[in-house]
Motif scaffolding. Sequence first.
Motif, PDB file in Angstrom:
ATOM      1  N   SER A   6       1.641  -1.032 -11.406  1.00  0.00           N
ATOM      2  CA  SER A   6       0.711  -0.702 -10.246  1.00  0.00           C
ATOM      3  C   SER A   6      -0.300  -1.701  -9.967  1.00  0.00           C
ATOM      4  N   PRO A   7      -1.100  -1.927 -11.111  1.00  0.00           N
ATOM      5  CA  PRO A   7      -2.331  -2.884 -10.890  1.00  0.00           C
ATOM      6  C   PRO A   7      -1.437  -4.483 -10.423  1.00  0.00           C
ATOM      7  N   TYR A   8      -0.269  -4.936 -11.148  1.00  0.00           N
ATOM      8  CA  TYR A   8       0.284  -6.188 -10.613  1.00  0.00           C
ATOM      9  C   TYR A   8       0.699  -6.121  -9.275  1.00  0.00           C
ATOM     10  N   ILE A   9       1.316  -5.039  -8.878  1.00  0.00           N
ATOM     11  CA  ILE A   9       1.772  -4.832  -7.484  1.00  0.00           C
ATOM     12  C   ILE A   9       0.496  -4.861  -6.482  1.00  0.00           C
ATOM     13  N   GLY A  10      -0.525  -4.332  -6.762  1.00  0.00           N
ATOM     14  CA  GLY A  10      -1.716  -4.423  -6.065  1.00  0.00           C
ATOM     15  C   GLY A  10      -2.422  -5.645  -6.080  1.00  0.00           C
TER      16      GLY A  10
ATOM     17  N   ILE B 147      -8.101  -4.125  -0.802  1.00  0.00           N
ATOM     18  CA  ILE B 147      -7.951  -2.599  -0.923  1.00  0.00           C
ATOM     19  C   ILE B 147      -6.543  -2.453  -1.675  1.00  0.00           C
ATOM     20  N   THR B 148      -5.660  -3.226  -1.608  1.00  0.00           N
ATOM     21  CA  THR B 148      -4.343  -2.953  -2.357  1.00  0.00           C
ATOM     22  C   THR B 148      -4.751  -3.148  -4.058  1.00  0.00           C
TER      23      THR B 148
ATOM     24  N   MET C 243       0.809  -1.026  -0.150  1.00  0.00           N
ATOM     25  CA  MET C 243       0.025   0.048  -0.281  1.00  0.00           C
ATOM     26  C   MET C 243       0.976   1.164   0.220  1.00  0.00           C
ATOM     27  N   VAL C 244       1.949   1.206   0.958  1.00  0.00           N
ATOM     28  CA  VAL C 244       2.795   2.509   0.891  1.00  0.00           C
ATOM     29  C   VAL C 244       3.565   2.839  -0.387  1.00  0.00           C
ATOM     30  N   ILE C 245       3.968   1.703  -0.912  1.00  0.00           N
ATOM     31  CA  ILE C 245       4.770   1.719  -2.199  1.00  0.00           C
ATOM     32  C   ILE C 245       3.608   2.183  -3.311  1.00  0.00           C
ATOM     33  N   LEU C 246       2.335   1.852  -3.329  1.00  0.00           N
ATOM     34  CA  LEU C 246       1.651   2.280  -4.467  1.00  0.00           C
ATOM     35  C   LEU C 246       1.357   3.826  -4.134  1.00  0.00           C
ATOM     36  N   LEU C 247       0.970   3.995  -2.994  1.00  0.00           N
ATOM     37  CA  LEU C 247       0.575   5.632  -2.595  1.00  0.00           C
ATOM     38  C   LEU C 247       1.890   6.660  -3.043  1.00  0.00           C
TER      39      LEU C 247
ATOM     40  N   LEU D 291      -5.007   0.343  -8.803  1.00  0.00           N
ATOM     41  CA  LEU D 291      -5.864   1.013  -9.938  1.00  0.00           C
ATOM     42  C   LEU D 291      -5.948   2.384  -9.608  1.00  0.00           C
ATOM     43  N   PHE D 292      -6.140   2.931  -8.485  1.00  0.00           N
ATOM     44  CA  PHE D 292      -5.847   4.470  -8.151  1.00  0.00           C
ATOM     45  C   PHE D 292      -4.709   5.104  -8.596  1.00  0.00           C
ATOM     46  N   ALA D 293      -3.576   4.239  -8.582  1.00  0.00           N
ATOM     47  CA  ALA D 293      -2.325   4.930  -9.085  1.00  0.00           C
ATOM     48  C   ALA D 293      -2.282   4.703 -10.426  1.00  0.00           C
TER      49      ALA D 293
END
Length: 223
Positions: free
Chosen positions: A134-138, A173-174, A18-22, A179-181
């Motif tokens: 980002s989608p794959y990390i999430g 939520i991840t 989550m932190v990485i994506l934010l 997707l938000f990123a």
Amino acid sequence: MNIIDLFLKAGVLVQAVMVILLIFSIISWAIIIQKTCLLKQTEKQITAFDEKFWGAEELGQLYEECAQNKDTISGTEQIFYSGFNEFTRLYKINTDMPDAALEGATRAMRLASNRELDAIETHIPFLGTVGSISPYIGLFGTVWGIMHAFIALGSAKQATLQMVAPGIAEALITTAIGLFAAIPAVMAYSRLNVKLGRIDQNYQNFIDEFTAILQRQAMTVRK
């Protein structure tokens, strides 16, 4: 649903995702805002210099104005200055070979154009990278969280939906944050590249037009 609670209750790895994506999202928005402003400024500069260039009675005088501000000029103004400066320098060396001066001026303008585009393009590829990964990390965070939720469910004496639902929600939520990123980054990447391509085309058009002007001057000198 409280996102902060979901973050605090999630596992360490899911929290790290989550932190990485934010962080990706924050950096992406900073790049989007900075590059959008820069591209608008560049487009205005192109329009302003085109009016000045085609309205100038003497290109030599325009060159002198650019020379006085050579440390601050950019865009087509920098391309014009580089081309005119190289043409003048080479022509003074050998007045019998105006074609060589013309070729040198064209090369100088191409190099100046590439430098200007490189300066504008810096960090834009990062948006494409964020949009791709980002989608794959999430999804990785989601899979990991769900895996742990089902492991905890398997060790429970009585399995109920109430027991597994919070863990699955924390994991999903991840994907949402991924997707938000990714979505703004992909949209901005495509839009900025379209504008960058338009600016590149304007630069190339100016180089061709200015080369034609220099060629006519070279032919006049030869006659």
